[in-house]
Design an enzyme around this catalytic site. Structure first.
Site, PDB file in Angstrom:
ATOM      1  N   LYS A 104       0.368   2.993   5.873  1.00  0.00           N
ATOM      2  CA  LYS A 104       1.238   4.033   5.289  1.00  0.00           C
ATOM      3  C   LYS A 104       0.537   4.719   4.127  1.00  0.00           C
ATOM      4  O   LYS A 104      -0.362   4.154   3.499  1.00  0.00           O
ATOM      5  CB  LYS A 104       2.566   3.447   4.804  1.00  0.00           C
ATOM      6  CG  LYS A 104       2.472   2.344   3.724  1.00  0.00           C
ATOM      7  CD  LYS A 104       2.390   2.820   2.286  1.00  0.00           C
ATOM      8  CE  LYS A 104       2.214   1.701   1.284  1.00  0.00           C
ATOM      9  NZ  LYS A 104       1.723   2.087  -0.018  1.00  0.00           N
TER      10      LYS A 104
ATOM     11  N   ASP B 251       7.238  -3.501   1.391  1.00  0.00           N
ATOM     12  CA  ASP B 251       6.661  -2.503   2.304  1.00  0.00           C
ATOM     13  C   ASP B 251       6.773  -2.921   3.780  1.00  0.00           C
ATOM     14  O   ASP B 251       6.404  -2.150   4.667  1.00  0.00           O
ATOM     15  CB  ASP B 251       5.171  -2.284   1.990  1.00  0.00           C
ATOM     16  CG  ASP B 251       4.958  -1.492   0.706  1.00  0.00           C
ATOM     17  OD1 ASP B 251       5.942  -0.934   0.174  1.00  0.00           O
ATOM     18  OD2 ASP B 251       3.806  -1.432   0.241  1.00  0.00           O
TER      19      ASP B 251
HETATM   20  P1  ATP Z   1       0.427  -2.915  -1.104  1.00  0.00           P
HETATM   21  O1  ATP Z   1       0.134  -1.465  -1.286  1.00  0.00           O
HETATM   22  O2  ATP Z   1       1.425  -3.238  -0.013  1.00  0.00           O
HETATM   23  O3  ATP Z   1       0.696  -3.696  -2.345  1.00  0.00           O
HETATM   24  P2  ATP Z   1      -2.326  -3.056  -0.433  1.00  0.00           P
HETATM   25  O4  ATP Z   1      -2.347  -2.158   0.738  1.00  0.00           O
HETATM   26  O5  ATP Z   1      -2.854  -2.516  -1.716  1.00  0.00           O
HETATM   27  O6  ATP Z   1      -0.884  -3.612  -0.607  1.00  0.00           O
HETATM   28  P3  ATP Z   1      -3.195  -5.273   1.167  1.00  0.00           P
HETATM   29  O7  ATP Z   1      -4.227  -4.747   2.100  1.00  0.00           O
HETATM   30  O8  ATP Z   1      -1.863  -5.563   1.714  1.00  0.00           O
HETATM   31  O9  ATP Z   1      -3.102  -4.360  -0.113  1.00  0.00           O
HETATM   32  O10 ATP Z   1      -3.836  -6.580   0.485  1.00  0.00           O
HETATM   33  C1  ATP Z   1      -3.377  -7.113  -0.750  1.00  0.00           C
HETATM   34  C2  ATP Z   1      -3.812  -8.576  -0.817  1.00  0.00           C
HETATM   35  O11 ATP Z   1      -2.972  -9.319   0.088  1.00  0.00           O
HETATM   36  C3  ATP Z   1      -5.236  -8.839  -0.355  1.00  0.00           C
HETATM   37  O12 ATP Z   1      -6.120  -8.833  -1.417  1.00  0.00           O
HETATM   38  C4  ATP Z   1      -5.150 -10.190   0.336  1.00  0.00           C
HETATM   39  O13 ATP Z   1      -5.578 -11.212  -0.527  1.00  0.00           O
HETATM   40  C5  ATP Z   1      -3.680 -10.433   0.614  1.00  0.00           C
HETATM   41  N1  ATP Z   1      -3.327 -10.522   2.060  1.00  0.00           N
HETATM   42  C6  ATP Z   1      -2.504 -11.427   2.610  1.00  0.00           C
HETATM   43  N2  ATP Z   1      -2.368 -11.228   3.921  1.00  0.00           N
HETATM   44  C7  ATP Z   1      -3.107 -10.175   4.237  1.00  0.00           C
HETATM   45  C8  ATP Z   1      -3.366  -9.498   5.461  1.00  0.00           C
HETATM   46  N3  ATP Z   1      -2.822  -9.874   6.618  1.00  0.00           N
HETATM   47  N4  ATP Z   1      -4.169  -8.422   5.405  1.00  0.00           N
HETATM   48  C9  ATP Z   1      -4.711  -8.037   4.224  1.00  0.00           C
HETATM   49  N5  ATP Z   1      -4.522  -8.647   3.053  1.00  0.00           N
HETATM   50  C10 ATP Z   1      -3.729  -9.721   3.050  1.00  0.00           C
END
Ligand code: ATP
Length: 317
Positions: free
Chosen positions: A19, A146
């Site tokens: 997203k 989310d």
């Molecule tokens: P958001 O914007 O929803 O807070 P984001 O997109 O910035 O998240 P993600 O890619 O969801 O970040 O990753 C955040 C952290 O979540 C990562 O650093 C990782 O340690 C942890 N994590 C747990 N499960 C997953 C997964 N399936 N994929 C990616 N990261 C994961």
């Protein structure tokens, strides 16, 4: 006529979108530490694939360029989703989940939440538990704010912490370019920086100091009408100043995309991925070339949206 019941699946594959928040309005810090949001989610064709197969015990594997940054233990959001769904149905989460990861990790594109949504849908089909959508949405909200949107896809207004969703009409396919940064940003750290900047500016960061976040009517109108130029003009992210404060080099990335002809740009969610809206496919390719040549990001991705939420793409019986 005799109907033979279908054999249980040997594997189920689910595709799930990343997203971008085309509006992210952040209210004051609540006493529980969370912030109310007015969050306009938009699902893009950049996505992960999660494949569920029966196993003796819950196991996670990950492939893709950022695979080494994804936890393989019980903290993985897809593993948490499998456990939660299994618990709901009084069974054991004996499943192998393979995540083919294309969504940048810790990039502000909700990749972990997407995998959780995909795991709910994949395990539900593998186990034949036929969970109604409203129950899946409740489980998703328990997993993270989310996650419900990753189930729905399309575009939606999220209130509360982002988990109370109202689907929104979108009048046209929109072309996006994403600039992926080196390394991630922690979402809680970006919210803390947002509060710190508000305190520093003297406005205060609590709910009594910050106006209630509201969706921008001009943005919702632009989405519904499919007016890309008006949408580009209305893009806003209240976390952008905080992301730029923690990662000043993102200003160079935003400038490079603008110089390359993007109609509008913003930091995606809590960053550090930057999102650029382009007039059409040709212009998106030009923006991508300019970003790649600028040396201000690790990778460039061209995509479009809106696209559907987590959905099954293959069932092997
Ligand atoms: P958001 O914007 O929803 O807070 P984001 O997109 O910035 O998240 P993600 O890619 O969801 O970040 O990753 C955040 C952290 O979540 C990562 O650093 C990782 O340690 C942890 N994590 C747990 N499960 C997953 C997964 N399936 N994929 C990616 N990261 C994961």
């Amino acid at each position: 006529m005799t109907v033979t019941p279908a054999a249980p699946p040997q594997s189920v594959t689910v595709r799930v979108p990343a997203k971008v928040n085309v509006q992210l309005a952040v209210g004051g810090r609540r006493p529980d530490g969370f912030h109310d949001l007015a969050n306009v989610f938009f699902a893009v064709a950049l996505g992960d694939e999660v494949t569920a197969t029966p196993a003796d015990t819950l196991r996670i594997t990950v492939s893709g360029p950022d695979a080494d940054q994804v936890p393989l233990d019980g903290s993985n959001l897809a593993a948490r989703a499998a456990r939660l769904l299994a618990h709901r149905h009084g069974r054991t989460p004996d499943v192998h989940l393979h995540i083919a990861k294309d969504i940048p990790v810790a990039g502000g594109m909700a990749g972990g939440s997407a995998d959780a949504a995909a795991a709910l849908v994949a395990c539900d089909a593998l186990w034949g538990t036929a969970t109604p959508l409203d129950v899946l949405l409740d489980l998703a909200a328990e997993l993270g704010s989310d996650v419900p949107f990753a189930l729905l896809g399309g575009a939606a207004l999220g209130r509360g912490r982002g988990e109370i969703l109202e689907p929104l009409p979108v009048g046209a396919d929109v072309h996006w370019v994403f600039a992926v940064a080196d390394g991630g940003l922690s979402t809680p750290a970006v919210f803390r920086e947002c509060d710190r900047l508000r305190d520093e500016a003297g406005t205060g960061s609590d709910t009594d100091a910050v106006p209630d976040p509201q969706p921008d009517p001009a943005l919702l109108d632009a989405l519904a009408a499919g007016d890309t130029a008006a949408l580009a003009a209305a893009l806003t992210n209240d976390l952008q100043a905080a992301a730029l404060s923690l990662r000043p080099a993102l200003a160079d990335t935003l400038r490079a995309g603008a110089d390359g002809g993007a109609l509008g740009s913003l930091v995606s969610g809590s960053g550090p991925t930057c999102a650029f809206l382009a007039k059409d496919a040709e212009s998106a390719a030009a923006v991508a070339d300019a970003l790649a040549a600028s040396g201000t990001c690790r990778a460039v991705r061209v995509t479009h949206g809106p696209v559907p939420g987590a959905h099954i793409t293959a069932v092997v019986r």
